[in-house]
Design an enzyme around this catalytic site. Structure first.
Site, PDB file in Angstrom:
ATOM      1  N   ASP A  20       0.702  -1.184   0.068  1.00 27.57           N
ATOM      2  CA  ASP A  20       0.155   0.019   0.227  1.00 27.57           C
ATOM      3  C   ASP A  20       0.892   1.212   0.120  1.00 27.57           C
ATOM      4  OD1 ASP A  20      -2.952  -0.737   0.446  1.00 27.57           O
ATOM      5  OD2 ASP A  20      -1.806  -2.422   1.718  1.00 27.57           O
ATOM      6  N   HIS A 129      -6.805  -0.656  -5.663  1.00 28.70           N
ATOM      7  CA  HIS A 129      -6.742   0.933  -6.468  1.00 28.70           C
ATOM      8  C   HIS A 129      -6.087   0.796  -7.599  1.00 28.70           C
ATOM      9  CE1 HIS A 129      -7.480   3.784  -3.026  1.00 28.70           C
ATOM     10  NE2 HIS A 129      -7.548   2.759  -2.481  1.00 28.70           N
ATOM     11  N   HIS A 217      -4.366  -9.229  -0.778  1.00 28.73           N
ATOM     12  CA  HIS A 217      -4.768  -7.999  -0.666  1.00 28.73           C
ATOM     13  C   HIS A 217      -6.133  -8.102  -0.520  1.00 28.73           C
ATOM     14  CE1 HIS A 217      -3.737  -3.658  -1.324  1.00 28.73           C
ATOM     15  NE2 HIS A 217      -5.313  -3.534  -1.638  1.00 28.73           N
ATOM     16  N   HIS A 247      -4.414  -0.601   6.403  1.00 21.02           N
ATOM     17  CA  HIS A 247      -3.479   0.303   6.521  1.00 21.02           C
ATOM     18  C   HIS A 247      -2.630   0.721   7.749  1.00 21.02           C
ATOM     19  CE1 HIS A 247      -4.097   2.956   2.405  1.00 21.02           C
ATOM     20  NE2 HIS A 247      -4.446   1.837   2.500  1.00 21.02           N
TER      21      HIS A 247
END
Length: 693
Positions: A20, A129, A217, A247
């Site tokens: 990340d 993302h 992920h 995170h």
């Protein structure tokens, strides 16, 4: 530990682990625009300094699905600077590389390409993302892969079944099996695990000699019934799981006592939200593997911007003020000023001796003003710190305690105006409202053809994307399909019809056919909207990663976004939406202005309408976000003639299938020793009491 340490011998893998990175986050911000680039530079510099064998990235290298040219240019520049050179790569790949790297026309690891000079190979899975989109199923990582800078693996082309084939690495006597699974919508992957549609392949020979490393992920913490992946779903032969997407930095490996493997969660290297999980100190990991033993060394990141967050409950300061105190608002503002000043002083003390740390920290003060207190002017307050903090517009966040919802289990008359009232249900999803409604509804108004999940998906399209025909088309489509089914069965009596309808409805639950039915109905609704000339809002991002906490009055769709929050399409939605923003500014703006009101009214209208009809048809939905994955059977294009001589490899027939839900019965002696000490001595001394039993 120094690179020339005798412990880093020819049998020891040295792997730098990071997840990340979110390269390009807030790149246009005058203060924070370079944060993600500086941190990636530090990570790659650390890898070169420690002379690692490889770098393993756990997804979300880019923040956007379509990175800007500046972002791609900076990434390519840094990878070329630190990962290319004359240093030899001292491990071999034994597996079939055409299977491992199936997303490129050059299906072999980059350091074996005779046209490239790679000193540190980078292996990466994609995140939510920067995941693959479009008919070709390409993502930003595929650009780096085609240029020979990154080895993209873990991309599953099929939505029906997933087979995870490991990259088999060997250095000296140490054998490492590297597994990877790129981001997949959590609800879909959850269902596939439950249905035993996920298989991890293992070498048929010498299975106990391999150290099994798995990069994933997905949501690790539970955000809904199926909106996460439980650790127990993963196979028990795995030794270490590198968990991306979350995170919060929890990089110290924790042992799962049920599956007997370790999990490390490196967290993000840049704060993409002002939430408590992002406030933990950021680290990357240096993993050493020798035989069946491992050691993970935590390396703190020095270029990460400081972030301090604090909560203030005004009701706890009765000795200073009450809601009836004269000029109470001014006193509350003074209290907040003192709290922010304290955090700034703490940031200044920590920054001493760290010249790489950015000067202006991130500050967040969450103020609970429940109990009759009033808010003050946040903009005026922020002006006092505009030259001292990196986020002057987001320092103060006012919130109230959630109101207690009424017990809806025993009653039918549920007041949904209270459920959708701002501040009452922060994070409640449309599907939850649908489920609560029918749990409380009487038997006579229960659905007969449509399921709660199918109706919830249609309502979500109606509320979030303004698909006015979504519910009507879903009902019509299922009604037509059910009628054809009844005609084919030649059912005539009313009692037999009811029984056959119920049987037909139950037979499609949690199946691909059911998901396809919902997609077909939604596509019909979109076609009708386009015929009317309404603006196309379907490409609006499902989740936009913000740099502040969500307001308590929001009612988000099920998302899969940053860190410990919901898991949304994140940068993917933004990337696709950004392709043609000029063509529909009016529609986008209108949608944003009318969203809060339309959500409340639309949900009420739908529930009121559904209580007046019975025996509606439908199909369930997994509540998963749509993802565009190339599941075609096209052959791999002809490879370049300059492919280097093949290394010894194991064909796919040399692998043993291992179901995601099966338990190994013959590996009672398996185990991996883990040493979590940070001392400058032998990291592989391995206490026998830590070995698996």
């Amino acid at each position: 530990m120094s690179s020339d340490n005798t412990l880093d011998d020819e049998d020891t893998f040295k792997i730098l682990i990071s997840t990340d990175i979110h390269l390009g986050y807030l790149e246009k911000d005058a203060i924070r625009g370079n944060d993600s680039f500086n941190t990636l530079n530090e990570i790659l510099e650390c890898a070169k300094k420690n002379q690692v064998d490889l770098i393993l990235l756990g997804g979300d290298l880019f923040h956007e699905n379509k990175p800007s040219r500046r972002c791609l240019h900076s990434c390519i520049t840094m990878l070329r600077k630190y990962c290319m050179g004359d240093s030899p790569v001292t491990f071999n790949i034994l597996s079939d590389q055409a299977v491992n790297f199936n997303t490129t026309q050059f299906p072999w690891v980059n350091y074996q390409d005779e046209n490239l000079n790679i000193s540190i190979p980078v292996f990466s899975i994609h995140g939510n993302h920067d995941d693959p989109t479009g008919a070709e199923g390409l993502c930003a990582l595929d650009l780096l892969s085609a240029s020979g800078l990154v080895n993209h693996f873990g991309h599953s082309h099929s939505v029906e079944r997933i087979e995870i084939s490991p990259i088999l690495l060997q250095k000296g006597s140490t054998k490492l099996a590297l597994y990877g699974l790129g981001s997949i919508p959590d609800e879909r992957l959850y269902r596939m695990f439950v249905n035993n549609q996920v298989t991890m392949l293992r070498p048929k020979e010498d299975q106990d000699d391999w150290f099994n490393l798995f990069a994933i992920h997905q949501n690790r913490s539970k955000h809904g019934p199926t909106n996460y992946i439980p650790e127990q779903f993963l196979d028990d032969f795995i030794d270490l799981v590198v968990w991306g997407h979350e995170h919060e930095c929890l990089i110290a490996p924790t042992r799962n006592e049920q599956q007997l493997f370790y999990v490390t969660q490196p967290g993000s290297s840049v704060a993409t939200s002002l939430s408590p999980g992002e406030a933990a100190k950021k680290h990357i990991g240096l993993l050493r593997v020798k035989g069946r033993k491992m050691n993970l060394q935590k390396i703190p990141l020095k270029t990460v911007r400081q972030f301090f967050i604090q909560d203030v409950v005004l009701a706890d300061y009765e000795d200073l003020f009450t809601p009836d105190t004269p000029q109470v608002t001014k006193k509350v503002e003074n209290l907040c000023y003192a709290k922010v000043s304290e955090m700034l002083e703490e940031a200044e003390r920590e920054r001493l001796g760290c010249p790489l740390t950015p000067e202006k920290p991130l500050i967040r003060l969450r103020v609970d003003y429940s109990g009759g207190f009033e808010t003050f002017n946040v903009s005026r307050f922020s002006q006092k710190f505009v030259d001292r903090v990196a986020n002057p517009k987001d320092i103060i966040h006012f919130l109230r305690k959630r109101e207690q919802k009424e017990d809806i289990k025993e009653e039918f008359n549920v007041d949904y105006r209270k459920l959708v009232k701002p501040g009452a249900v922060e994070g409640l999803r449309v599907e939850d409202l649908v489920k609560q409604y029918f749990e409380a509804a009487e038997q006579k108004v229960q659905l007969s053809l449509l399921t709660e999940q199918g109706m919830g998906k249609a309502i979500q399209e109606f509320v979030d994307k303004d698909e006015k025909d979504a519910i009507q088309e879903l009902i019509s489509y299922q009604l037509e399909k059910t009628q054809r089914h009844l005609q084919s069965r030649a059912v005539t009596t009313e009692q037999d019809i009811d029984a056959e309808i119920q049987k037909f409805r139950d037979s499609k639950k949690n199946t691909t056919e059911e998901e396809n039915d919902i997609k077909e109905a939604i596509n019909r609704a979109r076609a009708h909207r386009l015929e009317r000339g309404d603006p196309d809002l379907s490409d609006e991002p499902d989740d936009v990663t913000l740099d502040s906490d969500e307001g308590p009055g929001t009612l988000p769709a099920p998302t899969r976004g940053r860190g410990r929050g919901g898991r949304g399409r994140g940068g993917r939605g933004r990337g696709r939406g950004a392709a043609a923003p000029e063509a529909k500014p009016a529609g986008r703006g209108r949608s944003q202005r009318s969203a809060p009101a339309s959500q409340s009214r639309s949900i009420m209208q739908v529930f009121q309408a559904s209580s007046q009809r019975s025996h509606l048809g439908g199909s369930t939905s997994s509540a998963a976000d749509e993802v565009i994955i190339d599941d075609s059977d096209e052959e791999i294009p002809v490879r370049k003639a300059t492919r280097p001589p093949p290394r010894p490899s194991l064909s796919s027939s040399s692998f043993a299938r291992h179901s995601s839900q099966s338990q190994s019965q013959s590996q009672t002696s398996r185990g991996v020793a883990f040493d979590d000490s940070d001392e400058e001595d032998n990291p592989f001394k391995g206490n026998s009491s830590r070995s698996r039993r």
